[in-house]
Design a protein around this motif. Structure first.
Motif, PDB file in Angstrom:
ATOM      1  N   GLY A   4       0.838  -1.186   0.000  1.00  0.00           N
ATOM      2  CA  GLY A   4       0.000   0.000   0.000  1.00  0.00           C
ATOM      3  C   GLY A   4       0.874   1.236   0.000  1.00  0.00           C
ATOM      4  N   THR A   5       0.361   2.274  -0.601  1.00  0.00           N
ATOM      5  CA  THR A   5       1.117   3.518  -0.588  1.00  0.00           C
ATOM      6  C   THR A   5       0.145   4.664  -0.792  1.00  0.00           C
ATOM      7  OG1 THR A   5       2.985   4.684  -1.573  1.00  0.00           O
ATOM      8  CG2 THR A   5       1.565   3.494  -3.074  1.00  0.00           C
ATOM      9  N   LYS A   6       0.617   5.836  -0.528  1.00  0.00           N
ATOM     10  CA  LYS A   6      -0.176   7.036  -0.793  1.00  0.00           C
ATOM     11  C   LYS A   6       0.572   7.867  -1.792  1.00  0.00           C
ATOM     12  CE  LYS A   6      -2.789   7.848   3.331  1.00  0.00           C
ATOM     13  NZ  LYS A   6      -3.863   8.599   3.774  1.00  0.00           N
ATOM     14  N   LEU A   7      -0.135   8.306  -2.803  1.00  0.00           N
ATOM     15  CA  LEU A   7       0.515   9.127  -3.809  1.00  0.00           C
ATOM     16  C   LEU A   7      -0.193  10.466  -3.893  1.00  0.00           C
ATOM     17  CD1 LEU A   7       1.239   6.924  -6.933  1.00  0.00           C
ATOM     18  CD2 LEU A   7       2.807   7.750  -5.213  1.00  0.00           C
ATOM     19  N   PRO A   8       0.569  11.553  -3.892  1.00  0.00           N
ATOM     20  CA  PRO A   8      -0.051  12.849  -4.130  1.00  0.00           C
ATOM     21  C   PRO A   8      -0.243  13.055  -5.620  1.00  0.00           C
ATOM     22  CG  PRO A   8       2.263  13.140  -3.586  1.00  0.00           C
ATOM     23  CD  PRO A   8       2.006  11.648  -3.645  1.00  0.00           C
ATOM     24  N   LEU A   9      -1.460  12.859  -6.084  1.00  0.00           N
ATOM     25  CA  LEU A   9      -1.757  13.071  -7.500  1.00  0.00           C
ATOM     26  C   LEU A   9      -2.404  14.440  -7.661  1.00  0.00           C
ATOM     27  CD1 LEU A   9      -3.219   9.573  -8.354  1.00  0.00           C
ATOM     28  CD2 LEU A   9      -0.918  10.412  -8.783  1.00  0.00           C
ATOM     29  N   THR A  10      -2.520  14.858  -8.889  1.00  0.00           N
ATOM     30  CA  THR A  10      -3.129  16.157  -9.158  1.00  0.00           C
ATOM     31  C   THR A  10      -4.584  15.971  -9.548  1.00  0.00           C
ATOM     32  OG1 THR A  10      -1.014  16.996  -9.922  1.00  0.00           O
ATOM     33  CG2 THR A  10      -2.953  18.250 -10.528  1.00  0.00           C
ATOM     34  N   ASN A  56      12.608  -9.045 -10.596  1.00  0.00           N
ATOM     35  CA  ASN A  56      12.860  -7.862  -9.784  1.00  0.00           C
ATOM     36  C   ASN A  56      11.537  -7.496  -9.109  1.00  0.00           C
ATOM     37  OD1 ASN A  56      13.150  -5.262  -8.792  1.00  0.00           O
ATOM     38  ND2 ASN A  56      14.563  -4.659 -10.400  1.00  0.00           N
ATOM     39  N   LEU A  57      11.450  -7.791  -7.830  1.00  0.00           N
ATOM     40  CA  LEU A  57      10.176  -7.604  -7.136  1.00  0.00           C
ATOM     41  C   LEU A  57       9.753  -6.138  -7.087  1.00  0.00           C
ATOM     42  CD1 LEU A  57      10.309 -10.190  -4.227  1.00  0.00           C
ATOM     43  CD2 LEU A  57       8.949 -10.245  -6.306  1.00  0.00           C
ATOM     44  N   TYR A  58      10.738  -5.276  -7.092  1.00  0.00           N
ATOM     45  CA  TYR A  58      10.380  -3.857  -7.092  1.00  0.00           C
ATOM     46  C   TYR A  58       9.687  -3.478  -8.397  1.00  0.00           C
ATOM     47  CZ  TYR A  58      12.880  -2.931  -2.792  1.00  0.00           C
ATOM     48  OH  TYR A  58      13.270  -2.926  -1.486  1.00  0.00           O
ATOM     49  N   GLU A  59      10.196  -4.035  -9.488  1.00  0.00           N
ATOM     50  CA  GLU A  59       9.560  -3.737 -10.774  1.00  0.00           C
ATOM     51  C   GLU A  59       8.172  -4.340 -10.860  1.00  0.00           C
ATOM     52  OE1 GLU A  59      11.986  -4.839 -14.064  1.00  0.00           O
ATOM     53  OE2 GLU A  59      13.548  -3.391 -13.570  1.00  0.00           O
ATOM     54  N   VAL A  60       8.050  -5.566 -10.349  1.00  0.00           N
ATOM     55  CA  VAL A  60       6.735  -6.209 -10.354  1.00  0.00           C
ATOM     56  C   VAL A  60       5.748  -5.380  -9.550  1.00  0.00           C
ATOM     57  CG1 VAL A  60       5.446  -8.232  -9.573  1.00  0.00           C
ATOM     58  CG2 VAL A  60       7.677  -8.517 -10.688  1.00  0.00           C
ATOM     59  N   LEU A  61       6.209  -4.936  -8.378  1.00  0.00           N
ATOM     60  CA  LEU A  61       5.356  -4.148  -7.504  1.00  0.00           C
ATOM     61  C   LEU A  61       5.001  -2.814  -8.161  1.00  0.00           C
ATOM     62  CD1 LEU A  61       4.091  -4.260  -4.756  1.00  0.00           C
ATOM     63  CD2 LEU A  61       6.167  -3.289  -3.793  1.00  0.00           C
ATOM     64  N   GLU A  62       5.970  -2.225  -8.807  1.00  0.00           N
ATOM     65  CA  GLU A  62       5.733  -0.944  -9.457  1.00  0.00           C
ATOM     66  C   GLU A  62       4.669  -1.090 -10.543  1.00  0.00           C
ATOM     67  OE1 GLU A  62       9.220   1.805 -10.052  1.00  0.00           O
ATOM     68  OE2 GLU A  62       8.631   1.449 -12.121  1.00  0.00           O
ATOM     69  N   ASP A  63       4.762  -2.172 -11.321  1.00  0.00           N
ATOM     70  CA  ASP A  63       3.752  -2.408 -12.343  1.00  0.00           C
ATOM     71  C   ASP A  63       2.364  -2.551 -11.737  1.00  0.00           C
ATOM     72  OD1 ASP A  63       5.604  -2.281 -14.298  1.00  0.00           O
ATOM     73  OD2 ASP A  63       5.723  -4.431 -14.678  1.00  0.00           O
ATOM     74  N   LEU A  65       1.273  -1.364  -8.897  1.00  0.00           N
ATOM     75  CA  LEU A  65       0.795  -0.085  -8.374  1.00  0.00           C
ATOM     76  C   LEU A  65       0.362   0.829  -9.509  1.00  0.00           C
ATOM     77  CD1 LEU A  65       3.328   0.539  -5.495  1.00  0.00           C
ATOM     78  CD2 LEU A  65       0.911   0.052  -5.280  1.00  0.00           C
ATOM     79  N   LEU A  66       1.089   0.790 -10.600  1.00  0.00           N
ATOM     80  CA  LEU A  66       0.715   1.632 -11.735  1.00  0.00           C
ATOM     81  C   LEU A  66      -0.649   1.226 -12.271  1.00  0.00           C
ATOM     82  CD1 LEU A  66       4.005   2.107 -13.770  1.00  0.00           C
ATOM     83  CD2 LEU A  66       2.672   3.835 -12.571  1.00  0.00           C
ATOM     84  N   MET A  67      -0.912  -0.078 -12.256  1.00  0.00           N
ATOM     85  CA  MET A  67      -2.210  -0.531 -12.746  1.00  0.00           C
ATOM     86  C   MET A  67      -3.331  -0.157 -11.800  1.00  0.00           C
ATOM     87  SD  MET A  67      -1.806  -4.062 -14.805  1.00  0.00           S
ATOM     88  CE  MET A  67      -0.826  -4.997 -13.658  1.00  0.00           C
ATOM     89  N   ALA A  68      -2.986   0.033 -10.524  1.00  0.00           N
ATOM     90  CA  ALA A  68      -3.996   0.396  -9.533  1.00  0.00           C
ATOM     91  C   ALA A  68      -4.289   1.897  -9.548  1.00  0.00           C
ATOM     92  CB  ALA A  68      -3.540  -0.036  -8.145  1.00  0.00           C
ATOM     93  N   LEU A  69      -3.462   2.644 -10.256  1.00  0.00           N
ATOM     94  CA  LEU A  69      -3.653   4.097 -10.299  1.00  0.00           C
ATOM     95  C   LEU A  69      -4.961   4.457 -10.991  1.00  0.00           C
ATOM     96  CD1 LEU A  69      -0.256   5.655 -11.419  1.00  0.00           C
ATOM     97  CD2 LEU A  69      -1.472   6.127  -9.325  1.00  0.00           C
ATOM     98  N   PRO A  70      -5.669   5.426 -10.433  1.00  0.00           N
ATOM     99  CA  PRO A  70      -6.849   5.915 -11.137  1.00  0.00           C
ATOM    100  C   PRO A  70      -6.425   6.660 -12.398  1.00  0.00           C
ATOM    101  CG  PRO A  70      -6.421   7.265  -9.216  1.00  0.00           C
ATOM    102  CD  PRO A  70      -5.433   6.116  -9.171  1.00  0.00           C
ATOM    103  N   LEU A  71      -7.199   6.515 -13.451  1.00  0.00           N
ATOM    104  CA  LEU A  71      -6.842   7.179 -14.704  1.00  0.00           C
ATOM    105  C   LEU A  71      -6.985   8.683 -14.570  1.00  0.00           C
ATOM    106  CD1 LEU A  71      -8.413   4.857 -17.408  1.00  0.00           C
ATOM    107  CD2 LEU A  71      -6.009   5.167 -16.847  1.00  0.00           C
ATOM    108  N   VAL A  72      -8.065   9.100 -13.929  1.00  0.00           N
ATOM    109  CA  VAL A  72      -8.294  10.535 -13.750  1.00  0.00           C
ATOM    110  C   VAL A  72      -8.508  10.793 -12.266  1.00  0.00           C
ATOM    111  CG1 VAL A  72      -9.723  12.508 -14.381  1.00  0.00           C
ATOM    112  CG2 VAL A  72      -9.373  10.651 -16.017  1.00  0.00           C
TER     113      VAL A  72
END
Ligand SMILES: [Zn+2]
Length: 111
Positions: A4-10, A56-63, A65-72
């Motif tokens: 889990g993470t928190k991202l400051p998006l716009t 590379n687990l970091y890359e797997v995780l990054e992918d 998380l990117l897929m979990a990102l809201p589009l807008v």
């Protein structure tokens, strides 16, 4: 695997920062290599992760998380006024607190 993470998006509506919770909860089944992964791919729900070549687990995780990102990303309710909104000149400008309000200056001159 859970991350889990928190991202400051716009916010796409008010352009303010949106704290977006991202959580990935996903199971990976580790298999010996790519061939084994392909062989088992059809009959399992989990994502297969071949150990060889070493993932590379970091890359797997990054992918993930990117897929979990809201589009807008937008606020449910925007906490600030829309920047496009016309500003009432009679209302003191709170953002420019360093600058004296011209109307306040005129008030002082009258006294
Ligand atoms: Zn907003």
């Amino acid at each position: 695997m859970r991350a889990g993470t928190k991202l400051p998006l716009t916010c796409q509506r008010c352009l303010g920062p949106v704290e977006t919770d991202l959580e990935v909860d996903r199971w990976f089944r580790f298999v010996a290599d790519e061939a084994a992964a392909e062989a088992q791919d059809d009959d399992c729900e989990e994502d297969l992760l071949a150990l060889e070549p070493r993932p590379n687990l970091y890359e797997v995780l990054e992918d993930e998380l990117l897929m979990a990102l809201p589009l807008v990303p937008v606020h449910g309710i925007c906490p600030v006024q829309w920047p496009m909104q016309a500003r009432d000149p009679a209302v003191p400008d709170e953002e420019g607190s360093g600058r004296p309000n011209p109307f306040a200056v005129l008030q002082k001159l009258k006294k």
